[in-house]
Design a protein around this motif. Structure first.
Motif, PDB file in Angstrom:
ATOM      1  N   GLU A   1     -11.064 -11.055  -2.605  1.00  0.00           N
ATOM      2  CA  GLU A   1      -9.804 -11.088  -1.722  1.00  0.00           C
ATOM      3  C   GLU A   1      -8.875 -12.756  -1.066  1.00  0.00           C
ATOM      4  OE1 GLU A   1      -8.140 -10.262   2.281  1.00  0.00           O
ATOM      5  OE2 GLU A   1      -9.263  -9.384   1.070  1.00  0.00           O
ATOM      6  N   SER A   2      -9.690 -13.489  -1.998  1.00  0.00           N
ATOM      7  CA  SER A   2      -9.244 -15.062  -1.987  1.00  0.00           C
ATOM      8  C   SER A   2      -7.968 -14.755  -3.138  1.00  0.00           C
ATOM      9  CB  SER A   2     -10.468 -16.418  -2.680  1.00  0.00           C
ATOM     10  OG  SER A   2      -9.752 -17.540  -2.978  1.00  0.00           O
ATOM     11  N   ASP A   3      -8.502 -14.376  -4.343  1.00  0.00           N
ATOM     12  CA  ASP A   3      -7.728 -13.775  -5.221  1.00  0.00           C
ATOM     13  C   ASP A   3      -5.624 -13.318  -4.276  1.00  0.00           C
ATOM     14  OD1 ASP A   3      -8.770 -14.822  -7.177  1.00  0.00           O
ATOM     15  OD2 ASP A   3      -9.534 -12.959  -7.706  1.00  0.00           O
ATOM     16  N   ILE A   4      -5.720 -12.049  -3.575  1.00  0.00           N
ATOM     17  CA  ILE A   4      -5.508 -12.102  -3.045  1.00  0.00           C
ATOM     18  C   ILE A   4      -4.175 -12.572  -2.058  1.00  0.00           C
ATOM     19  CG2 ILE A   4      -4.429  -9.860  -1.566  1.00  0.00           C
ATOM     20  CD1 ILE A   4      -6.335  -7.908  -2.741  1.00  0.00           C
TER      21      ILE A   4
ATOM     22  N   LEU B   1       0.896  -6.214  -4.871  1.00  0.00           N
ATOM     23  CA  LEU B   1       0.561  -6.699  -3.485  1.00  0.00           C
ATOM     24  C   LEU B   1       1.061  -5.304  -3.507  1.00  0.00           C
ATOM     25  CD1 LEU B   1       1.519 -10.099  -3.193  1.00  0.00           C
ATOM     26  CD2 LEU B   1      -0.790  -8.846  -3.354  1.00  0.00           C
ATOM     27  N   GLU B   2       2.814  -5.099  -3.142  1.00  0.00           N
ATOM     28  CA  GLU B   2       2.790  -3.792  -2.217  1.00  0.00           C
ATOM     29  C   GLU B   2       1.569  -1.967  -2.809  1.00  0.00           C
ATOM     30  OE1 GLU B   2       7.003  -1.773  -2.857  1.00  0.00           O
ATOM     31  OE2 GLU B   2       4.877  -0.399  -3.817  1.00  0.00           O
ATOM     32  N   GLN B   3       0.828  -2.543  -4.505  1.00  0.00           N
ATOM     33  CA  GLN B   3      -0.392  -1.189  -3.837  1.00  0.00           C
ATOM     34  C   GLN B   3      -0.772  -1.642  -3.697  1.00  0.00           C
ATOM     35  OE1 GLN B   3       1.222   1.869  -4.495  1.00  0.00           O
ATOM     36  NE2 GLN B   3       3.459   1.508  -4.140  1.00  0.00           N
ATOM     37  N   GLN B   4      -2.224  -2.477  -3.942  1.00  0.00           N
ATOM     38  CA  GLN B   4      -3.211  -3.238  -4.516  1.00  0.00           C
ATOM     39  C   GLN B   4      -4.111  -3.013  -3.426  1.00  0.00           C
ATOM     40  OE1 GLN B   4      -4.861  -4.881  -1.472  1.00  0.00           O
ATOM     41  NE2 GLN B   4      -6.313  -5.607  -2.576  1.00  0.00           N
ATOM     42  N   PRO B   5      -3.779  -1.358  -1.998  1.00  0.00           N
ATOM     43  CA  PRO B   5      -4.463  -0.675  -1.302  1.00  0.00           C
ATOM     44  C   PRO B   5      -5.272   0.626  -2.200  1.00  0.00           C
ATOM     45  CG  PRO B   5      -3.390  -1.336   0.167  1.00  0.00           C
ATOM     46  CD  PRO B   5      -2.623  -1.996  -1.047  1.00  0.00           C
ATOM     47  N   ALA B   6      -3.867   1.385  -2.497  1.00  0.00           N
ATOM     48  CA  ALA B   6      -3.712   2.338  -3.742  1.00  0.00           C
ATOM     49  C   ALA B   6      -4.691   1.604  -5.395  1.00  0.00           C
ATOM     50  CB  ALA B   6      -2.978   2.433  -4.119  1.00  0.00           C
ATOM     51  N   VAL B   7      -4.344   0.666  -5.738  1.00  0.00           N
ATOM     52  CA  VAL B   7      -5.287   0.291  -6.905  1.00  0.00           C
ATOM     53  C   VAL B   7      -7.269  -0.115  -6.200  1.00  0.00           C
ATOM     54  CG1 VAL B   7      -5.903  -1.418  -8.580  1.00  0.00           C
ATOM     55  CG2 VAL B   7      -2.888  -0.713  -7.907  1.00  0.00           C
ATOM     56  N   CYS B   8      -6.778  -0.616  -5.587  1.00  0.00           N
ATOM     57  CA  CYS B   8      -8.654  -0.724  -5.329  1.00  0.00           C
ATOM     58  C   CYS B   8      -8.861   0.263  -5.420  1.00  0.00           C
ATOM     59  CB  CYS B   8      -8.603  -1.521  -3.812  1.00  0.00           C
ATOM     60  SG  CYS B   8      -8.200  -3.110  -4.056  1.00  0.00           S
TER      61      CYS B   8
END
Length: 323
Positions: free
Chosen positions: A56-59, A29-36
């Motif tokens: 978005e629902s999974d997150i 969740l912390e690195q989710q923008p970087a992962v995407c």
């Protein structure tokens, strides 16, 4: 750098490590923008035709699960400590976790399922009367939790009644041991001394004063109160004292109050030394694995024990100041 995120590597779940799944979820969740952003890069898409990621629902579900598991993560981290008693932590933590896993009107269906699974599993723990009595006694001897708010008034009364009974029994054992030890030590230095089978205690040598005034004054060392009365008074005074703050150390408190509550202090040593988890033992095995390697396979068992002891007990920063 452009996303202004901490430079952290992703984590994976490890079945033998508590909280590893929770930590993995938090890190994602912390690195989710970087992962995407990485998955959308042309370099990644060239090497893979199908790129799978969370929607978005999974997150949103992951964020809710992380919030629901927060109390479990804190509880397991606290129970993994080594410098403070952990056995006495079990009843208050268990009661709090059961409250935290109750249904809330704002919970989604997923969170209700997670809470229900945790609650059902926790209710199976420490179900026997013997386990409960041991845990409640340990908590009552911890100055942080001695008010036992997680118990009913009747259960609190029964718990401290057991504390009084066990304190008296322990004190009687100590007195019998201190009476018999000097007699054995007195004769151990004599030539030809051999240890005899335990038998009735020998009568003390009488003196003229004892013969003359013994019936009137009795044994000088005899207590004026029964052991039960002394233990009950100690427990009453102990209960009246303000509970210790959760940020303070209970063992240090008992060290400074050992003379004020001599009966309870001895009983506290017996109960608070019991670890609440196997974490300490597992850490010792992990440390031993780091010490005994292929390059150090000829270490003797005695040297391994010494190195383990130093590794777990030596204060290395303070030792370095001596040189």
């Amino acid at each position: 750098m452009m996303l202004q995120l901490p430079t952290h590597k992703p984590k994976t779940d490890v079945s033998t490590r508590w909280n590893s799944a929770y930590e993995m979820l938090l890190r994602f969740l912390e690195q989710q923008p970087a992962v995407c952003a990485a998955l959308l890069s042309p370099e990644v898409r060239k090497s893979s035709t199908d790129v799978f990621t969370l929607n978005e629902s999974d997150i949103g579900n992951a964020e809710e699960i992380a919030r629901a598991l927060k109390s479990m993560q804190v509880a397991t981290t606290v129970m993994s400590e080594e410098k403070n008693p952990t056995r006495s932590l079990v009843p208050p933590l268990l009661a709090q976790l059961l409250r935290n896993t109750q249904d809330n009107s704002g919970d989604t269906a997923l969170i209700r399922d997670v809470k229900q699974s945790i609650c059902q599993d926790l209710k199976k723990r420490y179900a026997s009367a013997a386990e409960k009595n041991t845990l409640y006694t340990a908590s009552s001897l911890d100055p942080r939790f001695k008010t036992l708010p997680f118990l009913s008034p009747e259960e609190r009364q029964d718990t401290f009644a057991r504390v009084v009974a066990e304190a008296v029994t322990l004190q009687e054992e100590i007195r019998l041991q201190t009476i018999s030890e000097p007699e054995v030590q007195e004769h151990q230095d004599e030539p030809g001394y051999t240890e005899e089978e335990p038998g009735p205690a020998k009568m003390r040598k009488s003196c003229g004063l004892t013969d003359l005034l013994g019936q009137t004054y009795g044994d000088v060392g005899a207590p004026t109160k029964s052991l039960t009365a002394i233990a009950e008074e100690e427990v009453k005074r102990y209960q009246e004292v303000t509970p210790l703050s959760l940020t303070e150390e209970p063992l240090s408190w008992w060290k400074s109050h050992e003379r004020v509550y001599p009966f309870l202090a001895k009983l506290a040593k017996r109960y608070l030394c019991i670890p609440g988890t196997s974490v300490s033992a597992e850490r010792v095995f992990s440390t031993a694995g780091d010490i005994v390697t292929a390059q150090r396979s000829t270490l003797s068992s005695e040297h391994v024990d010494q190195l383990l002891f130093l590794s777990k007990n030596a204060d290395i920063p303070s030792l370095s100041k001596c040189f």
